[in-house]
Design a protein around this motif. Sequence first.
Motif, PDB file in Angstrom:
ATOM      1  N   GLU A 169       0.831  -1.204   0.000  1.00  0.00           N
ATOM      2  CA  GLU A 169       0.000   0.000   0.000  1.00  0.00           C
ATOM      3  C   GLU A 169       0.864   1.252   0.000  1.00  0.00           C
ATOM      4  OE1 GLU A 169      -3.065   0.235  -0.580  1.00  0.00           O
ATOM      5  OE2 GLU A 169      -3.605  -1.884  -0.424  1.00  0.00           O
ATOM      6  N   ILE A 170       1.993   1.219   0.698  1.00  0.00           N
ATOM      7  CA  ILE A 170       2.890   2.387   0.673  1.00  0.00           C
ATOM      8  C   ILE A 170       3.361   2.625  -0.753  1.00  0.00           C
ATOM      9  CG2 ILE A 170       5.155   3.276   1.374  1.00  0.00           C
ATOM     10  CD1 ILE A 170       4.760   2.069   4.083  1.00  0.00           C
ATOM     11  N   GLY A 174       2.171   5.845  -2.227  1.00  0.00           N
ATOM     12  CA  GLY A 174       3.303   6.762  -2.151  1.00  0.00           C
ATOM     13  C   GLY A 174       4.037   6.921  -3.458  1.00  0.00           C
ATOM     14  N   SER A 175       4.835   5.908  -3.804  1.00  0.00           N
ATOM     15  CA  SER A 175       5.749   6.117  -4.932  1.00  0.00           C
ATOM     16  C   SER A 175       4.993   6.339  -6.233  1.00  0.00           C
ATOM     17  CB  SER A 175       6.717   4.936  -5.044  1.00  0.00           C
ATOM     18  OG  SER A 175       5.986   3.755  -5.115  1.00  0.00           O
ATOM     19  N   ARG A 176       3.831   5.738  -6.372  1.00  0.00           N
ATOM     20  CA  ARG A 176       3.116   5.937  -7.639  1.00  0.00           C
ATOM     21  C   ARG A 176       2.440   7.299  -7.702  1.00  0.00           C
ATOM     22  NH1 ARG A 176       0.617   0.218  -7.955  1.00  0.00           N
ATOM     23  NH2 ARG A 176       2.510  -0.996  -7.998  1.00  0.00           N
ATOM     24  N   SER A 177       2.350   7.996  -6.572  1.00  0.00           N
ATOM     25  CA  SER A 177       1.771   9.344  -6.599  1.00  0.00           C
ATOM     26  C   SER A 177       2.827  10.407  -6.837  1.00  0.00           C
ATOM     27  CB  SER A 177       1.071   9.648  -5.269  1.00  0.00           C
ATOM     28  OG  SER A 177       0.068   8.733  -5.006  1.00  0.00           O
ATOM     29  N   VAL A 229      -4.714  15.770  -3.756  1.00  0.00           N
ATOM     30  CA  VAL A 229      -4.400  14.816  -4.830  1.00  0.00           C
ATOM     31  C   VAL A 229      -4.537  13.387  -4.299  1.00  0.00           C
ATOM     32  CG1 VAL A 229      -2.567  13.926  -6.313  1.00  0.00           C
ATOM     33  CG2 VAL A 229      -2.910  16.379  -6.089  1.00  0.00           C
ATOM     34  N   VAL A 230      -4.025  13.152  -3.102  1.00  0.00           N
ATOM     35  CA  VAL A 230      -4.071  11.794  -2.551  1.00  0.00           C
ATOM     36  C   VAL A 230      -5.517  11.382  -2.233  1.00  0.00           C
ATOM     37  CG1 VAL A 230      -3.444  10.417  -0.533  1.00  0.00           C
ATOM     38  CG2 VAL A 230      -1.718  11.721  -1.745  1.00  0.00           C
ATOM     39  N   ALA A 276       3.047   7.322   4.026  1.00  0.00           N
ATOM     40  CA  ALA A 276       3.312   7.812   2.668  1.00  0.00           C
ATOM     41  C   ALA A 276       3.024   9.307   2.518  1.00  0.00           C
ATOM     42  CB  ALA A 276       2.480   7.010   1.673  1.00  0.00           C
ATOM     43  N   LEU A 277       1.944   9.759   3.146  1.00  0.00           N
ATOM     44  CA  LEU A 277       1.559  11.160   2.899  1.00  0.00           C
ATOM     45  C   LEU A 277       2.599  12.168   3.426  1.00  0.00           C
ATOM     46  CD1 LEU A 277      -0.595  12.799   1.506  1.00  0.00           C
ATOM     47  CD2 LEU A 277      -1.855  12.928   3.635  1.00  0.00           C
ATOM     48  N   PRO A 278       3.149  12.012   4.643  1.00  0.00           N
ATOM     49  CA  PRO A 278       4.193  12.950   5.065  1.00  0.00           C
ATOM     50  C   PRO A 278       5.403  12.938   4.123  1.00  0.00           C
ATOM     51  CG  PRO A 278       3.372  11.741   6.945  1.00  0.00           C
ATOM     52  CD  PRO A 278       2.760  11.107   5.735  1.00  0.00           C
TER      53      PRO A 278
END
Lengths: 382, 358
Positions: A169-170, A174-177, A229-230, A276-278
């Motif tokens: 999920e990270i 995360g990385s894909r965003s 965005v997230v 991921a968000l921070p």
Amino acid sequence: MHRKPSTAAATRTPALLTWQAETGVLLASGDWDARGGGDLAERLDKLLSIVPKKSHVQLNTQQVSHMDTAGALLVLQVRDLLQARGATLDQSALSDDQQELIELVQRVGELTPPAEPPRLNPLQNIGKTTLDVLSNAYDTLVFLGEVITRTLPLLLQPWRLRWREIVNEIQAAGSRSVPIVALLTFLIGVVIAYQSGVTMQQYGATVFLPDMIGIITLREMAPLITAIVVAGRTGSSYAAAIGTMKVTQEVDALRSLAISPIEMLVIPRVLALTVALPLLTVMAMAMGLYGGVLIAYEMFNLDINVALTRLSALPHSHFWVGIVKAPVFALVIAMIGCHEGMKVRGSAADVGRSTTSSVVQAIFWVILIDAVFAVTFSKLGL
Amino acid sequence: MPPVLHVDLLACQYTRDPVLEQISFTLERGDIACLLGPSGCGKTTALRLIAGFETPSKGSIRINEQIMSQVGAVVPPEKRQVGMVFQDYALFPHLNIADNIAFGLHPLEHKARVQRVQEMLETVGLAGRAHAFPHELSGGQQQRVALARALAPKPALLLLDEPFSNLDVELREKLATEVREIIKHEGITALMVTHDQHEAFAMADWVGVMHQGHIQQWDTAYNVYHRPSNRFVADFVGMGAFLRGQVMSSRQVKIELGVQTGIIPTQCGAEQCDECWNGCKVRVLIRPDDVIHDDQSTMQAKIIKKTFRGAEFLYTLELGSGAQILSLVPSHHDHAIGENIGIRLAIDHVVAYPEEGE
């Protein structure tokens, strides 16, 4: 009943109804169907007005060449109109087929559609909407409580956490965003620098441009834009993924295999997004500053060393004020997404509704919480 | 031994109209039971209540003597040791077959888990397909994977929600028999829900016929078919026709096809006094297998419809009075429509209901 070949459809004889006063017979002729009956239906009221009130009328359909459901409906209309005038219609001379058709049409006509829900007046509407919103917020709060009470013991026994799901999920959140968040915050930095630069230039204050860019990007823009965005990208996908699993009964299957869907589906997502968000926000800050400084240098001829010096002279609290919001936003987005997914019951249409609702709610709460943060921090003098 | 499942006066209500009322039954260890009923009769709700997905409004559910559901207190499904096979199988699409089956085995050691998965794969006859993904399998195979997944943790009770409804008709009965063997082999107590009586008969030791939220009859498949307890069960299960009849004595009914001996409905008063039955008008159930084609017989009936079913013909026959009955006749007796044939009745159990003001 005589049925004309379909090639003759263009040359249908219109339905006719003639009143024979001396015998008390209504003589029907022509095609009593959808094509031939249209004219007659319009004239029916006028035509029947010559029938004496309270009379007994015999319907003769021997010359009717073809009758379909539209024609049967017409017969029923004739009967009703006559009844309204106190007259009775005797249909006994009709053929069995016609009688059957008329009965069928009558039965269908009796089927009443389900009653419409009662209309609410504007005041009731406001009340109902308010209650809906409150009960929704209450549900989410209950859900939040359930998730937290299950997460805390797991955090004390981290080996029981589902690390594979968390890492997946990270990566997904995360990385894909990264590309989309990077691009958007870079552009926001550019826009802020450009807009404020033009005004500042008039006062010869472009040297303060890095302060402006730094404060706005670190405190507000980077955390907010990333969260939005997230919310659109990841929060909605949580709702859709879990909602689909509800529809296919995979969630029920998990439970019947003694696995709590909260532990399997919700907690990994919440934890993953909280990590991921921070991280995304830090990157967004960097991209925003980069975009802003680039414009300050290119458009407003600010020396790059001056810009960097001024940026690094900013109090660190700006960074911390921004970064502290990110996990809170993450929690809100993940909770709403997962809760909307878990709320899905039954159909695939529900999944769409839940997905949309998760985005709307998440963005609303993110902005509201951001405002609360802004007020709190300013009271605290940060 | 205490019963595995004990359902006591269970009721469920969402809005004003109850979905279920007064559902009571027990299952002993190793029993396979089936709730059979038309759609909307509440059978799936009953199953979801037992699984713990829904909350009852009255009554209780006990599994192995432990109260699992009662008003206001429901043990969640994940703590019930109840396996479930879903209508659409609900396999996890991103996991292969072996991982799907292993999913419920998380408390086991790695080695024991691998062994149990292998065992289950062999039991359901999919040993070679452990690494296939669910979408690569046929419907019947997916169904067996779902069964293996539910059985792997050795649940106290297995629930099956219309497990064969997505399969071809020909496959259903074959698979139902297979599934029965697998469940019996594992020695697990099971409860299935279906609207298809053939599945129910092929699978179940006990059949509960449901209608409008009530269990109409809880009995063996044989009795449900041959001794239906009321007219709904008689109509819903199997084919058949009702003939008008008149009660002759406390054990005898006269119908068009002669005097039959059997149980007289109590509504006729047969239990209160000897003469109360006199002249009571009833409807007698005639199953197609009760009517036997016999050329020697003096009783004649006219064929008005016939359906070829392979081994036999299903004839719709008209009697002298105009009443119609059905008859199953071996298919080498091929008669034309309109022909008169001799028939004779072979009724083991006369089933009669009082006439309902018709």
